[in-house]
Design an enzyme around this catalytic site. Structure first.
Site, mmCIF file in Angstrom:
data_model
loop_
_atom_site.group_PDB
_atom_site.id
_atom_site.type_symbol
_atom_site.label_atom_id
_atom_site.label_comp_id
_atom_site.label_asym_id
_atom_site.label_seq_id
_atom_site.Cartn_x
_atom_site.Cartn_y
_atom_site.Cartn_z
ATOM 1 N N LYS A 72 1.272 4.164 -2.947
ATOM 2 C CA LYS A 72 1.232 5.615 -2.897
ATOM 3 C C LYS A 72 2.632 6.346 -3.201
ATOM 4 O O LYS A 72 2.394 7.447 -3.632
ATOM 5 C CB LYS A 72 0.967 5.897 -1.418
ATOM 6 N N ASP B 133 0.598 -1.298 0.070
ATOM 7 C CA ASP B 133 0.127 -0.100 -0.046
ATOM 8 C C ASP B 133 1.009 1.207 0.054
ATOM 9 O O ASP B 133 0.884 2.085 -0.784
ATOM 10 C CB ASP B 133 -0.977 -0.015 1.225
HETATM 11 N N1 HSE Z 1 -4.760 0.644 4.651
HETATM 12 C C1 HSE Z 1 -4.484 1.954 4.445
HETATM 13 C C2 HSE Z 1 -3.723 2.682 5.514
HETATM 14 C C3 HSE Z 1 -5.683 2.915 3.929
HETATM 15 O O1 HSE Z 1 -3.578 1.790 6.599
HETATM 16 O O2 HSE Z 1 -2.972 3.695 5.384
HETATM 17 C C4 HSE Z 1 -5.546 4.135 3.277
HETATM 18 O O3 HSE Z 1 -4.892 4.111 2.143
#
Ligand code: HSE
Length: 345
Positions: A228, A224
């Site tokens: 980003k 994740d």
């Molecule tokens: N799972 C992600 C986090 C959610 O914990 O930042 C937001 O993108």
């Protein structure tokens, strides 16, 4: 495109927490949106994995939310059928919202949805990281070619305007690098581990609190944060990179001794994403408690280093339904401002 009126017809694809929060936010903000920004939003279709709510003149959002909350799906919605199976291309709308869950392997179904919407000259707002992490440049090219906007503020930082800060607040300057904490779940887990909790218990706690992704390995393996990072590197730095270019390490193998050592040095271990001329990585690193990116719990923090203005850090909640919905609203306002700029009188 409907350039001559204030009407913005919106298709919402994906009715999870963010989609429902967005409808609630529209209901709460309708008079402000009209008075301050000249926007009259009309949601013409809401689509979830089981059903559709459709009205060419604009849906009753309270009714849509009520059905979704009561039955968990839009299947029970009683209204006109979509006029075509290819609704993304065939429906008249100014904006398509792509809010289906992130898939970092194939980017589907979000990628195909976004391509169809851009090809049919609809502006697109998405909070889905998959399509951008895997196909950023081609999607931007497609939106430019079709003379529409693709906006994705909610993909990084939830409601915190990380992308907008970097893109709009440092005009005339050049960002040379940035680094920070881009994933709230791992930051929460690492904060608990620094307090002595074992990894598995900290993960269970994060799951119970609803912070982790449906598939928590996306958080703990660093995917994740890497997605980003890729979005930021492309959008802010002009790089042409995808997920495969990120040197990535997650947080599941940190030995408790590393926390003890970091604490003795006035530091703590954080999952850091970094982009500069030579590095594009996500990995756990000891960070000084005096560093502005040292934040705890589910917070995100990013420091941007610029050629002339030095370093600035932006800190805020990186997730949350209403927070992320607020970023969609900002994107909607930007799209409206852009449509007005090119309005033919
Ligand atoms: N799972 C992600 C986090 C959610 O914990 O930042 C937001 O993108």
């Amino acid at each position: 495109m409907n350039k001559k009126t204030n009407l913005m017809r919106i298709i919402v694809c994906g009715m999870g927490v963010v989609g429902q929060s967005f409808l609630k936010l529209l209901l709460a903000s309708s008079s402000t949106l009209y008075k301050e920004y000249g926007i009259k939003p009309r949601v013409v279709a809401c689509v979830d994995s089981n059903g559709v709510a459709y009205s060419p003149t604009g849906l009753d959002l309270e009714k849509v939310l009520e059905i979704k909350e009561k039955f968990g799906s839009l299947k029970a919605f009683d209204g006109p059928k979509l006029p075509s199976d290819n609704y993304i291309e065939d429906l008249d709308a100014e904006v398509f919202l792509e809010l289906t869950p992130t898939n970092l392997t194939t980017a589907e179904p979000g990628l195909s949805h976004i391509i169809s919407a851009l090809r049919s000259k609809k502006n697109v707002i998405t909070v889905n990281k998959g399509p951008l992490a895997l196909s950023f440049s081609s999607l931007i090219e497609l939106s430019d070619y079709n003379n529409v906007m693709l906006r994705f503020s909610g993909t990084v930082g939830g409601g915190t305007p990380v992308l907008e800060f970097a893109k709009h607040c440092l005009k005339g300057d050049k960002i040379t690098s940035f680094s920070g904490i881009l994933n709230g779940t791992t930051n929460y887990i690492l904060t608990r581990m620094a307090d002595g909790l074992p990894f598995n218990e900290a993960l269970r706690d994060a799951k119970e609190k609803g912070y982790a992704e449906a598939n928590p390995s996306l958080d703990i393996d660093g995917d994740d944060a890497a997605a980003k990072l890729v979005i930021m590197a492309n959008w802010i730095m002009g790089y042409k990179v995808t997920l495969r270019d990120v040197d990535k390490m997650g947080i599941s193998n940190i030995h408790p001794d590393e926390f003890t050592k970091a604490t003795a040095e006035g530091k703590s271990i954080k999952l850091i994403a970094k982009c500069d001329k030579k590095d594009l990585f996500v990995k756990p690193l000891p960070i000084s408690k005096d560093d502005p990116i040292y934040v705890n719990g589910t917070l995100n923090a990013v420091t941007f280093k610029s050629e002339h203005s030095g370093e600035q850090t932006i800190i805020g909640k990186g997730a949350g339904g209403m927070e992320t919905a607020s970023s969609i609203l900002r994107d909607l306002i930007e799209i409206k401002e852009n449509m007005t700029k090119y309005q033919v009188n």
